[in-house]
Design a protein around this motif. Structure first.
Motif, PDB file in Angstrom:
ATOM      1  N   ASP A  72      39.473  -5.952   4.541  1.00 26.36           N
ATOM      2  CA  ASP A  72      39.985  -7.236   5.002  1.00 26.36           C
ATOM      3  C   ASP A  72      41.484  -7.330   4.703  1.00 26.36           C
ATOM      4  O   ASP A  72      41.898  -7.207   3.547  1.00 26.36           O
ATOM      5  N   LEU A  73      42.273  -7.538   5.727  1.00 27.25           N
ATOM      6  CA  LEU A  73      43.727  -7.595   5.566  1.00 27.25           C
ATOM      7  C   LEU A  73      44.148  -8.721   4.637  1.00 27.25           C
ATOM      8  O   LEU A  73      45.019  -8.531   3.790  1.00 27.25           O
ATOM      9  N   ASP A  74      43.544  -9.898   4.764  1.00 24.88           N
ATOM     10  CA  ASP A  74      43.893 -11.014   3.890  1.00 24.88           C
ATOM     11  C   ASP A  74      43.639 -10.675   2.422  1.00 24.88           C
ATOM     12  O   ASP A  74      44.429 -11.020   1.555  1.00 24.88           O
ATOM     13  N   GLU A  75      42.539  -9.970   2.158  1.00 27.84           N
ATOM     14  CA  GLU A  75      42.231  -9.558   0.781  1.00 27.84           C
ATOM     15  C   GLU A  75      43.286  -8.576   0.290  1.00 27.84           C
ATOM     16  O   GLU A  75      43.742  -8.660  -0.849  1.00 27.84           O
ATOM     17  N   LEU A  76      43.667  -7.634   1.137  1.00 27.14           N
ATOM     18  CA  LEU A  76      44.685  -6.658   0.750  1.00 27.14           C
ATOM     19  C   LEU A  76      46.017  -7.325   0.442  1.00 27.14           C
ATOM     20  O   LEU A  76      46.752  -6.897  -0.438  1.00 27.14           O
ATOM     21  N   LEU A  77      46.315  -8.383   1.188  1.00 22.66           N
ATOM     22  CA  LEU A  77      47.594  -9.088   0.999  1.00 22.66           C
ATOM     23  C   LEU A  77      47.512 -10.165  -0.062  1.00 22.66           C
ATOM     24  O   LEU A  77      48.510 -10.799  -0.400  1.00 22.66           O
ATOM     25  N   GLY A  78      46.304 -10.394  -0.587  1.00 21.12           N
ATOM     26  CA  GLY A  78      46.132 -11.399  -1.624  1.00 21.12           C
ATOM     27  C   GLY A  78      46.155 -12.816  -1.100  1.00 21.12           C
ATOM     28  O   GLY A  78      46.430 -13.757  -1.842  1.00 21.12           O
ATOM     29  N   VAL A  79      45.850 -12.985   0.179  1.00 28.03           N
ATOM     30  CA  VAL A  79      45.824 -14.314   0.783  1.00 28.03           C
ATOM     31  C   VAL A  79      44.516 -14.998   0.417  1.00 28.03           C
ATOM     32  O   VAL A  79      43.452 -14.426   0.553  1.00 28.03           O
ATOM     33  N   GLN A  80      44.625 -16.224  -0.067  1.00 26.43           N
ATOM     34  CA  GLN A  80      43.430 -16.971  -0.481  1.00 26.43           C
ATOM     35  C   GLN A  80      42.923 -17.836   0.646  1.00 26.43           C
ATOM     36  O   GLN A  80      43.606 -18.391   1.396  1.00 26.43           O
TER      37      GLN A  80
END
Length: 80
Positions: A72-80
């Motif tokens: 998941d890109l958001d998980e990789l970028l640390g997006v909550q």
């Protein structure tokens, strides 16, 4: 280039974890310590993921894993 739609790839939980930590710029040794496994085991997980995704580099493996929905890109970028 192989179309993603032409094959199904399943990455193991350890392969996903190693790729995720690699995307966070951890070294193989750091990933091993974080997961409690040997550096050589980390290398094996990363290499198997690379071969499954038919990529040549670690960054391309991470990008392909995101593209096919394995990471998941958001998980990789640390997006909550």
């Amino acid at each position: 280039m192989l179309s993603v739609d032409t094959y199904v790839v399943t990455l193991s939980p350890r392969q996903k974890a190693c790729l995720t930590l690699s995307a966070a710029d951890l070294t193989v040794a750091q990933i091993g310590r974080r997961l409690g496994i040997a550096s050589s085991t980390v290398e094996t997980h990363l290499d198997r993921a690379r071969r499954k995704l038919k990529t040549e580099t670690r960054i391309k493996t991470i990008l392909m894993a995101v593209k096919i929905g394995a990471l998941d890109l958001d998980e990789l970028l640390g997006v909550q």
